[in-house]
Design a protein around this motif. Structure first.
Motif, mmCIF file in Angstrom:
data_model
loop_
_atom_site.group_PDB
_atom_site.id
_atom_site.type_symbol
_atom_site.label_atom_id
_atom_site.label_comp_id
_atom_site.label_asym_id
_atom_site.label_seq_id
_atom_site.Cartn_x
_atom_site.Cartn_y
_atom_site.Cartn_z
ATOM 1 N N GLY A 24 -37.032 -35.014 -55.189
ATOM 2 C CA GLY A 24 -37.716 -35.587 -54.050
ATOM 3 C C GLY A 24 -37.060 -35.324 -52.706
ATOM 4 N N PHE A 25 -36.122 -34.356 -52.648
ATOM 5 C CA PHE A 25 -35.430 -34.048 -51.395
ATOM 6 C C PHE A 25 -35.879 -32.697 -50.861
ATOM 7 N N ALA A 26 -36.258 -32.663 -49.602
ATOM 8 C CA ALA A 26 -36.564 -31.412 -48.920
ATOM 9 C C ALA A 26 -35.268 -30.835 -48.365
ATOM 10 N N PRO A 27 -35.225 -29.520 -48.093
ATOM 11 C CA PRO A 27 -33.995 -28.931 -47.551
ATOM 12 C C PRO A 27 -33.497 -29.627 -46.294
ATOM 13 N N GLN A 28 -34.413 -30.047 -45.420
ATOM 14 C CA GLN A 28 -33.986 -30.695 -44.178
ATOM 15 C C GLN A 28 -33.411 -32.088 -44.403
ATOM 16 N N ASP A 29 -33.604 -32.648 -45.611
ATOM 17 C CA ASP A 29 -33.004 -33.953 -45.914
ATOM 18 C C ASP A 29 -31.493 -33.834 -46.123
ATOM 19 N N VAL A 30 -31.035 -32.634 -46.498
ATOM 20 C CA VAL A 30 -29.605 -32.413 -46.722
ATOM 21 C C VAL A 30 -28.974 -32.031 -45.390
ATOM 22 N N ARG A 31 -28.324 -32.980 -44.764
ATOM 23 C CA ARG A 31 -27.753 -32.739 -43.430
ATOM 24 C C ARG A 31 -26.327 -32.220 -43.484
ATOM 25 N N HIS A 32 -25.677 -32.340 -44.650
ATOM 26 C CA HIS A 32 -24.282 -31.909 -44.757
ATOM 27 C C HIS A 32 -24.072 -31.178 -46.080
ATOM 28 N N ILE A 33 -23.399 -30.032 -46.004
ATOM 29 C CA ILE A 33 -22.919 -29.320 -47.182
ATOM 30 C C ILE A 33 -21.416 -29.140 -47.024
ATOM 31 N N ILE A 34 -20.656 -29.682 -47.956
ATOM 32 C CA ILE A 34 -19.206 -29.534 -47.943
ATOM 33 C C ILE A 34 -18.868 -28.311 -48.792
ATOM 34 N N VAL A 35 -18.191 -27.349 -48.210
ATOM 35 C CA VAL A 35 -17.914 -26.073 -48.862
ATOM 36 C C VAL A 35 -16.486 -26.064 -49.387
ATOM 37 N N SER A 36 -16.325 -25.827 -50.686
ATOM 38 C CA SER A 36 -14.977 -25.776 -51.255
ATOM 39 C C SER A 36 -14.287 -24.461 -50.890
ATOM 40 N N HIS A 37 -15.008 -23.342 -51.046
ATOM 41 C CA HIS A 37 -14.483 -22.021 -50.684
ATOM 42 C C HIS A 37 -15.654 -21.045 -50.656
ATOM 43 N N LEU A 38 -15.401 -19.841 -50.172
ATOM 44 C CA LEU A 38 -16.492 -18.927 -49.841
ATOM 45 C C LEU A 38 -16.770 -17.887 -50.922
ATOM 46 N N HIS A 39 -16.819 -18.299 -52.176
ATOM 47 C CA HIS A 39 -17.205 -17.390 -53.246
ATOM 48 C C HIS A 39 -18.689 -17.547 -53.532
#
Length: 260
Positions: A91-106
């Motif tokens: 039930g979540f649209a992409p715009q609902d996700v305001r934060h993505i915490i990135v562990s590393h760039l793989h």
């Protein structure tokens, strides 16, 4: 404020030799999930810790030089298994996700980083060097500094563990991601430059999101290191990542294992 809830998810997987990922394992192909986690925050709503593989990674592997990445690390991703598709089911649209915490760039961690969100990265400057594919460090093919890099903000500052925080030993420094003690980022050196994990106090205990500090929960608990051939691709070969924290409350390990 109520506690954050952690939902472990998977967006595709890759194939690798088990013996490379865990000392003593057989020399046979094994599937490794491209794990990520959905954090349901009482204030910030749905927050992602990494994204797993995305369709852009699969497309990049069909052309040079991304085809080399696919040869070294074969990837499988069903269209309905992407982070975007799974969020839609919940039930979540992409715009609902305001934060993505990135562990590393793989690639198995930022393959869907083009979701409409602000990205919190452990080392955003490294995006300028991450546009290529099939490099030894496994950086994401097709990741361009002209795209998601504009939405990356600087890393949260590491500070000494503050008073009143849960027992986060052996970590001497942490970062309070949202400034409300709901999500703690901790450094996990060794696998990739600037890699971080998360410690999330949940109602049932402290969840440990370990990114690629180990390929499996068993390897982490039983201290089974990868084969020396695999360690040759690590960013810091002589330093071992910290062990999982010893918690006053119960720890619920929620790793997000993936490929090298």
């Amino acid at each position: 404020m109520s506690a954050v809830r952690v939902i472990p998810l998977q967006a595709g997987d890759c194939l690798n030799l088990a013996a490379l990922t865990e000392r003593g394992a057989p020399w046979r192909l094994q599937a490794y999930p491209a794990g990520f986690s959905l954090l349901l925050h009482p204030v910030h709503g749905p927050v992602l810790f990494d994204t797993g593989y995305g369709e852009s990674v699969v497309r990049a592997m069909r052309r040079w030089p991304g085809v080399l990445y696919g040869l070294v690390t074969p990837v499988r991703l069903h269209p309905q298994a992407t982070a975007r598709a799974q969020l839609a089911v919940m039930g979540f649209a992409p715009q609902d996700v305001r934060h993505i915490i990135v562990s590393h760039l793989h690639a198995d961690h930022v393959g869907a980083a083009r979701l409409s969100a602000r990205h919190v990265s452990s080392g955003p400057r490294r995006l300028r060097n991450a546009a290529g594919a099939a490099r030894p460090e496994g950086r994401a093919p097709g990741l361009s500094a002209r795209g998601p890099a504009r939405r990356f903000r600087g890393p949260c500052p590491l500070v000494a563990v503050p008073g009143g925080a849960p027992d986060l030993a052996p970590f001497a420094q942490v970062a309070d991601v949202f400034g409300d003690s709901s999500v703690w980022a901790v450094p996990l050196p060794g696998h990739a430059p600037g890699m971080v994990g998360l410690l999330v106090p949940e109602a049932q205990g402290l969840s440990v999101l370990a990114a690629d500090a180990a390929w499996s929960v068993r390897a982490a608990r039983e201290a089974r290191p990868p084969h020396p051939l695999a360690r040759a691709a690590f960013s810091t070969r002589r330093r071992r990542p910290p062990a999982a924290p010893s918690c006053a409350r119960s720890c619920r390990p929620v790793p997000t294992p993936g490929s090298m």
